[in-house]
Design a protein around this motif. Structure first.
Motif, PDB file in Angstrom:
ATOM      1  N   UNK A   1       0.944  -1.133  -0.054  1.00  0.00           N
ATOM      2  CA  UNK A   1       0.038  -0.104   0.000  1.00  0.00           C
ATOM      3  C   UNK A   1       0.754   1.299   0.094  1.00  0.00           C
ATOM      4  N   UNK A   2       1.797   1.193  -1.018  1.00  0.00           N
ATOM      5  CA  UNK A   2       2.660   2.458  -0.906  1.00  0.00           C
ATOM      6  C   UNK A   2       1.876   3.839  -1.097  1.00  0.00           C
ATOM      7  N   UNK A   3       0.430   3.636  -1.581  1.00  0.00           N
ATOM      8  CA  UNK A   3      -0.292   5.068  -1.829  1.00  0.00           C
ATOM      9  C   UNK A   3      -0.409   5.724  -0.332  1.00  0.00           C
ATOM     10  N   UNK A   4      -0.393   4.596   0.699  1.00  0.00           N
ATOM     11  CA  UNK A   4      -0.500   5.166   2.099  1.00  0.00           C
ATOM     12  C   UNK A   4       0.765   5.923   2.525  1.00  0.00           C
ATOM     13  N   UNK A   5       1.456   6.288   1.629  1.00  0.00           N
ATOM     14  CA  UNK A   5       2.617   6.849   2.153  1.00  0.00           C
ATOM     15  C   UNK A   5       2.935   8.437   1.415  1.00  0.00           C
ATOM     16  N   UNK A   6       2.838   9.427   2.368  1.00  0.00           N
ATOM     17  CA  UNK A   6       2.895  10.875   1.857  1.00  0.00           C
ATOM     18  C   UNK A   6       3.918  11.609   2.555  1.00  0.00           C
ATOM     19  N   UNK A   7       4.010  12.623   2.272  1.00  0.00           N
ATOM     20  CA  UNK A   7       5.129  13.626   2.787  1.00  0.00           C
ATOM     21  C   UNK A   7       4.504  14.044   4.070  1.00  0.00           C
ATOM     22  N   UNK A   8       5.409  14.735   4.993  1.00  0.00           N
ATOM     23  CA  UNK A   8       5.027  15.167   6.366  1.00  0.00           C
ATOM     24  C   UNK A   8       4.084  16.212   6.218  1.00  0.00           C
ATOM     25  N   UNK A   9       3.562  16.906   5.218  1.00  0.00           N
ATOM     26  CA  UNK A   9       2.384  17.629   5.403  1.00  0.00           C
ATOM     27  C   UNK A   9       1.217  17.010   4.737  1.00  0.00           C
ATOM     28  N   UNK A  10       1.268  15.829   4.208  1.00  0.00           N
ATOM     29  CA  UNK A  10       0.097  15.221   3.744  1.00  0.00           C
ATOM     30  C   UNK A  10       0.063  15.218   2.301  1.00  0.00           C
ATOM     31  N   UNK A  11       0.732  15.933   1.723  1.00  0.00           N
ATOM     32  CA  UNK A  11       0.666  16.101   0.196  1.00  0.00           C
ATOM     33  C   UNK A  11       1.072  14.798  -0.557  1.00  0.00           C
ATOM     34  N   UNK A  12       0.252  14.445  -1.503  1.00  0.00           N
ATOM     35  CA  UNK A  12       0.691  13.423  -2.353  1.00  0.00           C
ATOM     36  C   UNK A  12       1.940  13.577  -3.543  1.00  0.00           C
ATOM     37  N   UNK A  13       3.158  13.569  -2.716  1.00  0.00           N
ATOM     38  CA  UNK A  13       4.389  13.964  -3.624  1.00  0.00           C
ATOM     39  C   UNK A  13       4.464  12.953  -4.443  1.00  0.00           C
TER      40      UNK A  13
ATOM     41  N   UNK B   1      -7.454   8.844  -5.432  1.00  0.00           N
ATOM     42  CA  UNK B   1      -8.669   7.798  -5.626  1.00  0.00           C
ATOM     43  C   UNK B   1      -8.547   6.546  -4.621  1.00  0.00           C
ATOM     44  N   UNK B   2      -7.346   6.142  -4.518  1.00  0.00           N
ATOM     45  CA  UNK B   2      -7.065   4.945  -3.787  1.00  0.00           C
ATOM     46  C   UNK B   2      -7.301   5.409  -2.131  1.00  0.00           C
ATOM     47  N   UNK B   3      -6.711   6.441  -1.870  1.00  0.00           N
ATOM     48  CA  UNK B   3      -6.819   6.925  -0.454  1.00  0.00           C
ATOM     49  C   UNK B   3      -8.265   7.173   0.071  1.00  0.00           C
ATOM     50  N   UNK B   4      -8.905   7.980  -1.248  1.00  0.00           N
ATOM     51  CA  UNK B   4     -10.467   8.335  -0.802  1.00  0.00           C
ATOM     52  C   UNK B   4     -11.322   7.029  -0.650  1.00  0.00           C
ATOM     53  N   UNK B   5     -10.768   6.101  -1.524  1.00  0.00           N
ATOM     54  CA  UNK B   5     -11.687   4.579  -1.452  1.00  0.00           C
ATOM     55  C   UNK B   5     -11.473   3.949   0.052  1.00  0.00           C
ATOM     56  N   UNK B   6     -10.309   4.415   0.893  1.00  0.00           N
ATOM     57  CA  UNK B   6     -10.260   4.067   2.119  1.00  0.00           C
ATOM     58  C   UNK B   6     -10.897   4.941   3.183  1.00  0.00           C
ATOM     59  N   UNK B   7     -11.592   5.833   2.751  1.00  0.00           N
ATOM     60  CA  UNK B   7     -12.165   7.011   3.541  1.00  0.00           C
ATOM     61  C   UNK B   7     -11.195   7.696   4.144  1.00  0.00           C
ATOM     62  N   UNK B   8     -10.101   7.874   3.551  1.00  0.00           N
ATOM     63  CA  UNK B   8      -9.114   8.860   4.254  1.00  0.00           C
ATOM     64  C   UNK B   8      -9.637  10.303   4.064  1.00  0.00           C
ATOM     65  N   UNK B   9      -9.547  11.041   5.033  1.00  0.00           N
ATOM     66  CA  UNK B   9     -10.082  12.539   4.852  1.00  0.00           C
ATOM     67  C   UNK B   9      -9.027  13.391   4.111  1.00  0.00           C
ATOM     68  N   UNK B  10      -9.621  14.042   3.276  1.00  0.00           N
ATOM     69  CA  UNK B  10      -8.711  15.059   2.476  1.00  0.00           C
ATOM     70  C   UNK B  10      -8.779  16.539   2.886  1.00  0.00           C
ATOM     71  N   UNK B  11      -7.806  17.211   3.045  1.00  0.00           N
ATOM     72  CA  UNK B  11      -7.966  18.722   3.499  1.00  0.00           C
ATOM     73  C   UNK B  11      -7.964  19.344   2.086  1.00  0.00           C
TER      74      UNK B  11
END
Length: 118
Positions: A57-69, A82-92
Motif C-alpha cells: 500500500x505505497x499509496x498510503x505514504x505521503x510527505x510530512x504535510x500530507x501532500x501526495x508528493x 482515488x485509492x486513498x479516498x476509497x479508504x475513507x481517508x479525509x482530505x484537506x
DNA sequence: GCCTTGACGGCAA
DNA sequence: GTTGCCGCCAAGG
C-alpha cells in the motif's frame, strides 16, 4: 546459514505492509522507525523501486504535510487520491490528506520490531 | 569519474 | 509565516 540481515529496502517494505487500512504515514516516520531519521529521502527512493508484485500500500505514504508528493509515480495524482479516498481517508485539499486524523506512526505498531539494535 | 536529480525533513535567516 | 539551504544515499546522464 546467512542470518539474512534485513536490508534497508526490506525494512521499508515491512513497515509499509503494516500500514493499517484507512491510515497513512510519512516518509520521515518510516525512516525514523528504521533508525535513520535523516534518510527520509531514501525511503522515497526505495518506494520508487518497489516491485508491483509486492502489492504494497505505497499509496498510503505521503510527505510530512500530507501532500501526495509521489502521486505522479502512480501515473497521475488522481489515481493515488482515488485509492486513498476509497479508504475513507479525509482530505484537506484535492491532493493533501488530513494527517491530524489518519496519520499512523510505525513505532505505534507493536507487531513491528522497529527497535534498532546497537 | 564528476555532476545533477530525486516519492523528504529539519532548521536557520 | 515564508523562503532557502543542508544533510542523506543512490542512480542516471
Amino acid at each position: 546459514m546467512s542470518p539474512a540481515i534485513p536490508t534497508f529496502p526490506d525494512r521499508v517494505y515491512r513497515v509499509v505492509a503494516h500500514i493499517p487500512h484507512g491510515r497513512v504515514t510519512t516518509y520521515g516516520l518510516i525512516a525514523r522507525s528504521l533508525g535513520a531519521p535523516r534518510s527520509a529521502r531514501m525511503v522515497g527512493w526505495v518506494l520508487r523501486r518497489t516491485p508491483p508484485e509486492m502489492n504494497l500500500p505505497c499509496h498510503r505514504v505521503v510527505n510530512r504535510i500530507g501532500l501526495l508528493s509521489g502521486g505522479w509515480h502512480f501515473g497521475h495524482p488522481d489515481i493515488m487520491r482515488d485509492l486513498l479516498r476509497d479508504e475513507s481517508i479525509p482530505f484537506r485539499d484535492d491532493y493533501q490528506v488530513d494527517l491530524s486524523t489518519c496519520l499512523w506512526n510505525p513505532a505505534d505498531d507493536p507487531d513491528l520490531d522497529s527497535r534498532h539494535v546497537p
